[in-house]
Each structure stands twice: as structure tokens, then as C-alpha cells.
Write an enzyme that holds these catalytic residues in place. Sequence first.
Site, PDB file in Angstrom:
ATOM      1  N   LYS A  33       2.960 -22.552 -46.646  1.00  0.00           N
ATOM      2  CA  LYS A  33       4.142 -21.941 -47.271  1.00  0.00           C
ATOM      3  C   LYS A  33       4.532 -20.751 -46.398  1.00  0.00           C
ATOM      4  CE  LYS A  33       4.260 -23.816 -51.660  1.00  0.00           C
ATOM      5  NZ  LYS A  33       3.391 -23.354 -52.736  1.00  0.00           N
ATOM      6  N   HIS A  85       6.177 -14.576 -46.152  1.00  0.00           N
ATOM      7  CA  HIS A  85       7.444 -13.857 -46.268  1.00  0.00           C
ATOM      8  C   HIS A  85       7.244 -12.373 -46.589  1.00  0.00           C
ATOM      9  CE1 HIS A  85       6.930 -14.029 -50.589  1.00  0.00           C
ATOM     10  NE2 HIS A  85       6.781 -15.347 -50.523  1.00  0.00           N
ATOM     11  N   HIS A 107       4.720 -11.066 -49.041  1.00  0.00           N
ATOM     12  CA  HIS A 107       3.300 -11.016 -48.699  1.00  0.00           C
ATOM     13  C   HIS A 107       2.875  -9.695 -48.078  1.00  0.00           C
ATOM     14  CE1 HIS A 107       3.724 -15.494 -48.837  1.00  0.00           C
ATOM     15  NE2 HIS A 107       2.618 -15.319 -49.533  1.00  0.00           N
TER      16      HIS A 107
HETATM   17  N1  ARG Z   1      -2.787 -17.640 -53.154  1.00  0.00           N
HETATM   18  C1  ARG Z   1      -2.335 -16.943 -54.318  1.00  0.00           C
HETATM   19  C2  ARG Z   1      -0.829 -16.787 -54.282  1.00  0.00           C
HETATM   20  O1  ARG Z   1      -0.233 -16.830 -53.230  1.00  0.00           O
HETATM   21  C3  ARG Z   1      -2.943 -15.584 -54.443  1.00  0.00           C
HETATM   22  C4  ARG Z   1      -4.421 -15.581 -54.558  1.00  0.00           C
HETATM   23  C5  ARG Z   1      -4.931 -14.376 -55.263  1.00  0.00           C
HETATM   24  N2  ARG Z   1      -6.348 -14.310 -55.318  1.00  0.00           N
HETATM   25  C6  ARG Z   1      -7.128 -14.867 -56.244  1.00  0.00           C
HETATM   26  N3  ARG Z   1      -8.417 -14.708 -56.135  1.00  0.00           N
HETATM   27  N4  ARG Z   1      -6.615 -15.565 -57.222  1.00  0.00           N
HETATM   28  O2  ARG Z   1      -0.240 -16.604 -55.326  1.00  0.00           O
END
Ligand code: ARG
Length: 571
Positions: free
Chosen positions: A127, A130, A133
Site C-alpha cells: 500500500k 503516504h 505514515h
Molecule cells: N499496519 C497497521 C496499519 O497500517 C498498523 C499496525 C499497528 N500496530 C499494531 N501492533 N497493531 O493500520
Amino acid sequence: MINFKDEICKIIAENVDGISYEDALSMVEVPTDTKMGDYAFPCFKLAKVLRKAPPLIAKDIAGKLAENQLFEKVEQVNAYVNMFLSKKALVEEAVTTALDEGEHFGGSEKGKGKKVIVEYSSPNIAKPFHIGHIRSTVIGNSIYKIFELLGYEVIRINHLGDYGTQFGKMICAYRRWGNKEDVVNEPIKTLLGYYTKFHKEAEKDPSLDDEAREIFAKLEKGEPAEVELWQWFREESLKEFNRVYDMLGITFDSYNGESFYSDKMPRFVKELEEKGILEESQGAHIVNLEDAGLGVALITKSDGSTLYITRDIAAAVYRKETYDFYKNIYVVASQQNLHFQQWIEIVERLGYEWARDCVHVPFGLVSLEEGTMSTREGRVVFLEDVLNKAVEKTKEIMVEKNPEGVDIDQIAKDVGIGAVMFQELSNNRIKDYTFKWDKVLNFDGETGPYVQYTHARSASLLRKAGISPEDIKAAKDLDFSLLQGDSSFALAKLIYQFPTVVEDAGDKYEPSIVTRHIVNIAQAFNRFYHDEHILVEDEKEKLAKLALVLATKQSIRNGLALLGINAPEKM
Ligand code: ARG
């Protein structure tokens, strides 16, 4: 370093019956108006205990404190004791500590022997990376630096979103419509294109969804053909993320993301069952948290596959067992508040007594002027584009200024990228904000470039003086009584406060506290620079002033380092 607040409380506790050191500590104030002193002690609350009118109590306490050399003046005003620190004592303390401690100035041993995990960035593979982030990435990086300076051992984790049914869709789309070169050339844009195309096509032909589900099931079972493709998508995406991390100067100790936990989940499903927490609901498994006001959490779907939350439960336990953390910090958007409340509650119900050492550090949303970001509608601002544009724009400014003896490309990177990071770390993290190009690239006002420029100005002053930092540090007979002008004292006081500010920023997981403080230091330095003639004839006075300049430089430099920003010597 003398802790003045601490000294004040000790004196009060020793001299006033019925007030403990802790009581005193909870009552000492720092007045917003410096005319009321550097510290103040209100006595209203003591009237009951001491059976005396507050002004009389204040008068007694003022008398005791006035005997101490730390103060220049102690006044009783109504129910308050107002304390004015000895300028000499404070300036000496601030400057000598900053010079002695150097790059460790601001730090402490608070975290000695304790391990802290900071999880940040954690983007989803395939993805776009952006502008949204930047928040987790830059705030998390700063929290890591703050905890490190406070003496903790910090483990930095990027919990990649590298697992889930979307990979079934992506593999399906790649096999039908994709080609290798596109993925290698522009991994994220290409993979994202597959994903979007898949959704369009699946609307017309729903059997595609079944196909994608089957592919994901194979991936979960570890079928080599699917695993190979998934791994390749992951690697190509990571290459692209790493380009941005390199620009930001950000690194991680572990990239164990969601996929890492794929084989570790059955244990928790079993534990939940054994503890009687798991309920079956239409073939799926849930944990009911209604009694805690947290709704219902889905743990496995009816086809047996696990979810995001299951992987977070597994990850927390894995981290405890692997690192035995003191705190496990997650820098993740506030949109996920419920998610974190749910899984931390579940881990607690499983009987893990450290559950509440897992801390969710949330932050607000970034939106665009034209509305919220939407990957599907192509309304995204890529972080890499923002950084490149900031560097380019800074370079234009630098070329125009044409400073002597500097590497313009390097400065443009330090200043351009620093500007973006600084702006990100300027506001309370929990606030939502709208991304505006002009604001990011505006170099006037309370910005990164302003602070960096002030640092470079202090460096240039030291160069001009022709005396090395080592010589200043080695000078034994610095006369701090020569630094008593208002602007010298105001500056020294901010330097003195720097370690407390860093500790506070750590306690609150709030880098913007550091950001604001170094803006204040920079402003105070520029006032000092304006008010005082620094390179004076008198060697003693010059040396004392240069020591304050060096202490300022060190503080700004350390503050910027805590934000992850470089401090060029020349600009
Ligand atoms: N990958 C997830 C997102 O982009 C965030 C992860 C956050 N960390 C976790 N341990 N849940 O929304």
C-alpha cells in the site's frame, strides 16, 4: 546537577512540622510570570494542619528559605512564598552540566536496566507510504530517542502489515493480469494497481473472491508457490519503504510484522478456550467484552482464519517472552483506540499481569485540503514526494544565499527533511491537522530551519572567537557572576530546564514538549545575541559568555537529535 525544586522541598520538610518532602513536592509551583519568582510555594492547604493563617505560614517558610545560598531573594506575598534563585548558582549549574555531559546532556539513568519496546511506522505492505505514515514513523522515532537518552534499552519494532486476505487478492490479480517488470520497477504503485483492479473485476465476477480466498488459504498452509510470491511482494515493498526510512534517518531492530505470528496463534485460541473466555458465534470465535464497555472482539472467522487482533495478542506475549519488556509502546493512530483497548483487556483476562505495561500512544489524523485521503480515489500524497519537494525547495533557497564553504546538497537534505519532521513534531500528537504544502515549506517562524539556523549561528560565533569547545570546557576559572543580564539568565534557565523537559516528554510520550522547548531556547539565544556584546575585549567576560553559547549549542543539538533531526554547523 542541583535539583532546585528538590532542594526547596528538602528545606521545607526539614523546617516545617507536619509537611513531608512528598507533600512539598506536590505543592511547589513554577509561576508563569517570572516577577513572582522562579518557584513559588502556596500555603493555603497548610492552614488546617498547622492551625495558622496562611500568610503567617508563608512568612515562616520564607524566613527559613532565605537563609540558603541558593536564593537571591525570598518573599512572602499573601499566602505565597516566592523564591528567586541565585542567578549565579543557576547559570553555573546549567552551563557546567551542559558542557560536562555533552551529547548526554538532557539524559539520565532513569531507565537503567529496563527494556522498552517502541513499535512505530508499521505500514501495510503493497500500500502507498503516504503523508499519513509520517506521524507514527517520526513520533515513534522520537520517542525511541527520548527513552534511549533516559537510559532505557530500547528495541525498535516495525510491525509490518504483511499478512491477511488482501495478499490472496494480490496474488490472484498478479497471476491474471500482472507482470514481473512492473513490480520490480514500481512495486507499490503496481501492487496497489492489482488490488484496485481486483476489486473492480470482482464486482463483475464474484468467483474471483473465492479464488483469492483459496490462494490465501494456500499461503497460510505454506504452499511454496504462494509463499514465494508473497515474500517477493514483501521484499519489493520494503525496498521502497527503506528508501524513505533512509531519507528520514530511521532504522529498526526488527521487522517482525503480522506474518511472523501466523504460526503462533493456535496457542492463544487454546488459552482463551481453556480460560473460558472464548465463545462460539455462528461458527466464528469471539470474546465478549460488553461488560467492560468494549463490545465484542472477533478472534477467528468461521473459516478458522485469524484476524488482526489475534496477531496483536500473540505479538504482545511473544515480545514479553523474548524481551521481558518494562514497557511495550505502540505508536498507532487514535482510530485504533478500541482495537488496543480490546486486545489489552483480553491479554489481561488471559492472566498476563503485565498486560497494562502495553501502552497505546495514539495520534490524530492528517487530512488533505481537498478532504480525507483515499487510496481508491487516488487522493494520496506520497511521503517520498513530500520529502523530495522539501529538499528541492531548500536547495533553491540555499543556492540563492550561496553560503561559503558548505555542501549545499547535504544542507538541503538536513534542512528540508528536518523542516518536515520538525513541523510534524511541533503539535500535540493527539491533534488532527490538515496537510498544507505552504505550511511545511514555510521556513519562517517557529520552525526547524529557524532552530537549525540558530544552532549554526552559535557554531559560527564559536569559530569566530577562535577558541575550541575543548578549551572552553577545560577553562577552570569561568566567572559565572559575569552572566547576570536578564537575557543571559533567561537563556541559562531554559538550559537548566532541559533535562526535566526531556523526562516530562518521556513520561507523556510527547515529543512536542521537546520541540517547543528548543524553540524557546533558540528564541532566548537570539535575544541574548541581540542584547549582549559577546566577543568583548575582557577575556574573562568573553570566556564566560562563550561558555553559555556552547551550552546553548549543545542543548539545541541534543534537542534536535531527540527529534531525529541533524544540526548542521554551517548554513
Ligand atoms: N499496519 C497497521 C496499519 O497500517 C498498523 C499496525 C499497528 N500496530 C499494531 N501492533 N497493531 O493500520
